[in-house]
Design an enzyme around this catalytic site. Structure first.
Site, PDB file in Angstrom:
ATOM      1  CG  ASP A 104      42.709  34.220  50.739  1.00 42.07           C
ATOM      2  OD1 ASP A 104      43.950  34.110  50.605  1.00 42.07           O
ATOM      3  OD2 ASP A 104      41.998  34.804  49.890  1.00 42.07           O
ATOM      4  CG  ASP A 107      47.101  28.884  44.086  1.00 45.28           C
ATOM      5  OD1 ASP A 107      47.047  27.657  43.920  1.00 45.28           O
ATOM      6  OD2 ASP A 107      46.903  29.687  43.162  1.00 45.28           O
ATOM      7  CB  VAL A 157      37.507  27.629  46.455  1.00 50.11           C
ATOM      8  CG1 VAL A 157      37.605  26.144  46.156  1.00 50.11           C
ATOM      9  CG2 VAL A 157      38.805  28.131  47.085  1.00 50.11           C
ATOM     10  NE  ARG A 169      36.926  40.497  48.225  1.00 44.07           N
ATOM     11  CZ  ARG A 169      38.100  40.017  47.852  1.00 44.07           C
ATOM     12  NH1 ARG A 169      38.566  38.918  48.404  1.00 44.07           N
ATOM     13  NH2 ARG A 169      38.810  40.622  46.919  1.00 44.07           N
TER      14      ARG A 169
HETATM   15  P1  5GP Z   1      49.740  32.388  45.678  1.00 43.13           P
HETATM   16  O1  5GP Z   1      50.676  33.548  45.679  1.00 43.13           O
HETATM   17  O2  5GP Z   1      49.908  31.473  46.853  1.00 43.13           O
HETATM   18  O3  5GP Z   1      49.731  31.648  44.380  1.00 43.13           O
HETATM   19  O4  5GP Z   1      48.305  32.995  45.711  1.00 43.13           O
HETATM   20  C1  5GP Z   1      47.731  33.370  46.843  1.00 43.13           C
HETATM   21  C2  5GP Z   1      46.560  34.280  46.567  1.00 43.13           C
HETATM   22  O5  5GP Z   1      45.892  33.982  45.332  1.00 43.13           O
HETATM   23  C3  5GP Z   1      45.560  34.067  47.652  1.00 43.13           C
HETATM   24  O6  5GP Z   1      45.805  34.922  48.742  1.00 43.13           O
HETATM   25  C4  5GP Z   1      44.264  34.385  46.958  1.00 43.13           C
HETATM   26  O7  5GP Z   1      44.012  35.772  47.034  1.00 43.13           O
HETATM   27  C5  5GP Z   1      44.512  33.999  45.516  1.00 43.13           C
HETATM   28  N1  5GP Z   1      43.970  32.643  45.229  1.00 43.13           N
HETATM   29  C6  5GP Z   1      44.659  31.496  45.042  1.00 43.13           C
HETATM   30  N2  5GP Z   1      43.840  30.454  44.816  1.00 43.13           N
HETATM   31  C7  5GP Z   1      42.596  30.962  44.884  1.00 43.13           C
HETATM   32  C8  5GP Z   1      41.280  30.376  44.745  1.00 43.13           C
HETATM   33  O8  5GP Z   1      41.066  29.174  44.543  1.00 43.13           O
HETATM   34  N3  5GP Z   1      40.230  31.236  44.878  1.00 43.13           N
HETATM   35  C9  5GP Z   1      40.379  32.574  45.117  1.00 43.13           C
HETATM   36  N4  5GP Z   1      39.289  33.303  45.218  1.00 43.13           N
HETATM   37  N5  5GP Z   1      41.592  33.145  45.266  1.00 43.13           N
HETATM   38  C10 5GP Z   1      42.670  32.345  45.140  1.00 43.13           C
HETATM   39 MG    MG Z   2      45.065  36.894  48.844  1.00 46.49          MG
END
Ligand code: 5GP
Ligand code: MG
Length: 183
Positions: A104, A107, A157, A169
């Site tokens: 999705d 981040d 978000v 969701r």
């Molecule tokens: P990362 O490992 O890239 O920091 O995080 C990725 C995961 O964190 C994404 O797959 C998602 O599940 C969650 N995540 C990161 N930012 C957001 C956000 O703005 N909203 C939501 N709902 N989940 C997020």
């Molecule tokens: Mg995720």
């Protein structure tokens, strides 16, 4: 649910149009492999990529398999990333396959970086990273997604598969959660 959002960032039509564009691009990249009859496997990172994946794959005409992986980065009611944890089985049979990791949102990038490493360790022939959203201001890893639907600012978000504490969701659009809706 909409009353818990301060702003709608991406409406359902914009998402649908962009998902189709990304699928076309992904399809172009996968076409040579499919033509050589090499195995392609899409690995959706659950649960967040559920809706995105469902829409994306219906625009892809190639032969492919789906093998999901479940990762959780937010334990319950928090909007702060806590690092990725893989829940349950990691797809085993990656050797010689062209793997597309679908998530999705990119981040910090820690989740996809972890999965990219695992899949490569298991002998994938290639790895393509496809995400609906990315927050460039938050990147913490060297890895970059190959395909990005939308770059968004650093805000939490929800909707179109993305949750807060398991909720939202099922919203067909993506919006920013109001601070009051955060426990
Ligand atoms: P990362 O490992 O890239 O920091 O995080 C990725 C995961 O964190 C994404 O797959 C998602 O599940 C969650 N995540 C990161 N930012 C957001 C956000 O703005 N909203 C939501 N709902 N989940 C997020
Ligand atoms: Mg995720």
């Amino acid at each position: 649910m909409q009353e818990d959002l301060s702003e709608i960032l991406l409406d359902a039509d914009s998402i649908a149009r962009r998902v189709e564009e990304i699928a076309l691009e992904l399809g172009r990249r996968l076409a040579p492999m499919a033509q050589r009859d090499e195995p392609v496997v899409l690995v959706p990172v659950l649960t967040g990529s559920l809706v995105f994946t469902a829409d994306l794959i219906r625009h892809l005409p190639q032969k492919m398999r789906l093998d999901v992986v479940t990762v959780s980065s937010y334990a319950g009611a928090t909007t702060e990333s806590r690092g990725a944890t893989i829940r349950g089985a990691v797809p085993e049979d990656m050797a010689g396959r062209h793997v597309v990791l679908v998530d999705d949102i990119f981040d910090t990038g820690n989740t996809l970086s972890l999965l990219d490493g695992l899949v490569r360790e298991r002998g994938a022939a290639s790895v393509t990273i496809c995400v609906l959203l990315a927050k460039p201001s938050r990147y913490e890893v060297d890895l970059r997604p190959d395909l990005i639907g939308f770059e968004i600012p650093d805000a939490f978000v929800v909707g179109y598969g993305l949750d807060y504490d398991g909720l939202y969701r099922n919203l067909p659009y993506i919006g920013i959660l109001k601070p009051e809706a955060v426990k």
